[in-house]
Design an enzyme around this catalytic site. Structure first.
Site, PDB file in Angstrom:
ATOM      1  N   GLU A 192       0.833  -1.194   0.000  1.00  0.00           N
ATOM      2  CA  GLU A 192       0.000   0.000   0.000  1.00  0.00           C
ATOM      3  C   GLU A 192       0.872   1.248   0.000  1.00  0.00           C
ATOM      4  OE1 GLU A 192      -2.778  -0.390   3.276  1.00  0.00           O
ATOM      5  OE2 GLU A 192      -2.728  -2.567   3.075  1.00  0.00           O
ATOM      6  N   GLU A 302     -10.011   5.909   2.944  1.00  0.00           N
ATOM      7  CA  GLU A 302     -10.345   5.103   4.109  1.00  0.00           C
ATOM      8  C   GLU A 302     -10.298   5.977   5.353  1.00  0.00           C
ATOM      9  OE1 GLU A 302      -8.440   1.392   6.732  1.00  0.00           O
ATOM     10  OE2 GLU A 302      -7.396   2.167   4.960  1.00  0.00           O
TER      11      GLU A 302
END
Length: 390
Positions: A192, A302
């Site tokens: 990520e 997120e």
């Protein structure tokens, strides 16, 4: 001198001779690897490590590792003008620079909490951990998303993401990133990269460049940045976990940066790049499922919702505005969203799935009007708590 006194003397000597680096405590002997130290303001320190003596090389799988200084090739089809507006500027650059053949490592802050190292979930993974009931950051039920996803076989992905400084509630996070994944459930592998605001991890509410990895569903492997061994850092001018010097202004100047992850054609390592600059790589040997290709890519935002005030959080995703509020300069965006296929060619994503946890809190909208200038992209984000988001 008695044996007990001698023992305590040795322990005290070792303790005094240690310093804290992000995610680790290192001894004086290891400190010899630090070539230069840069003090950033009053609260932050950057240590310039000899690239060949960086702590990650202590990983058992990397003991005899030969560092790959640059990728052997770049994905085809990525244009140089795809890169963002920063070049790339981080706050610590104002205070000094690391010499060639060294890498900048951010020293951990006073309030560093090692329990935060593995508190990051993948959107799909959250649906499988329904047995978790405690409302800690480990609980996937408190993670909310506004993302797009594609599935297939990929060698990488990229996106130009504009940078914001979202307002977050205490102990929550706001993230905008790319996930590269393979495998499912408890064995999922991820790499990520993106930006985040995470007060508990960094001790402030600044917007910072981050990376993350796991090889077993966020259970026993992986961490943020360089908090554990694994990522081989190669860039002397980009620090992991370091603050971007500029962020976007609502209805004003937009600051963005291109984040990319791709698999090297020769070595198999997964390279992370910022603004086209190779930052470093995750060796393929760290992974089980990602040792070959990725099978999924996710882009988007997120947040963590702890509901500490007895209602939905008001932590902002992106800049806190919905995509429906106006688009460019008003909403947060991802531009030049691309996957890298098995032929190492960068292409627009196909068969895209949109996933929003609760569109009344945070939403996402594909941009169908600016493909010629901005490539495939979308707007995303939201304010969290409002009349429709309780």
């Amino acid at each position: 001198m008695s044996k007990s006194i001698t023992c305590w003397f040795l322990i005290l000597t070792i303790f005094i001779g240690e310093e804290s680096i992000e995610g680790r405590t290192i001894s004086t002997s290891v400190n010899k690897a630090i070539i230069k130290t840069i003090k950033v303001g009053t609260d932050e320190i950057i240590d310039c490590y000899d690239i060949y003596r960086q702590p990650s090389l202590n990983h058992p799988l990397l003991r005899n590792h030969s560092i790959q200084m640059t990728p052997s090739s770049q994905p085809k089809g990525i244009k140089s003008d795809d890169f963002g507006t920063l070049q790339p500027a981080q706050i610590w650059h104002k205070y000094g620079s690391c010499p060639e053949k060294t890498v900048p490592i951010r020293r951990k802050g006073k309030n560093y909490n090692p329990t935060l190292l593995r508190k990051h979930n993948h959107p799909k993974l959250a649906t499988y951990k329904t047995h978790v009931t405690s409302k800690s950051n480990d609980d996937p039920d408190i993670h909310e998303y506004a993302t797009i996803e594609v599935y297939g076989h990929f060698l990488g992905a990229q996106a130009k993401i504009n940078l914001w400084k979202p307002i977050i509630e205490t102990s929550e996070i706001s993230v905008s990133q790319i996930w590269i994944t393979a495998g499912e459930d408890e064995i999922i592998n991820t790499i990520e990269a993106g930006w985040q605001v995470n007060q508990d991890l960094y001790g402030d509410d600044h917007t910072r460049f981050f990376i993350y990895w796991t090889a077993d569903g966020y259970n026993n492997t992986g961490c943020y940045n360089l908090a554990c061994d694994g990522f081989v850092h190669t860039a002397s001018n980009i620090g992991l976990g370091c603050q971007f010097s500029e962020t976007s202004i609502f209805n004003g100047d937009q600051k963005d940066a291109t984040f990319s992850i791709h698999k090297d054609q020769n070595s198999g390592h997964w390279w992370v790049q910022l603004q086209g600059i190779p930052v470093g790589y995750y060796p393929s040997s760290l992974f089980t499922k990602l040792s070959k290709t990725a099978t999924g890519v996710t882009w988007g935002g997120e947040i963590v919702n702890l509901k500490s005030k007895g209602r939905h959080t008001s932590t902002q995703m992106g800049n806190g505005h919905f995509p429906s509020e106006g688009g460019l300069k008003t909403s947060s965006y991802f531009h030049w969203v691309q996957v890298v296929d098995e032929n190492n060619m960068a292409k627009d994503p196909k068969h895209v799935e949109i996933s929003t946890t609760n569109p009344h809190c945070y939403d996402l909208k594909i941009d169908n009007h600016r493909h010629d200038t901005n490539g495939y992209g979308f707007y995303y984000g939201g304010p969290g708590y409002n009349d429709k988001c309780q």
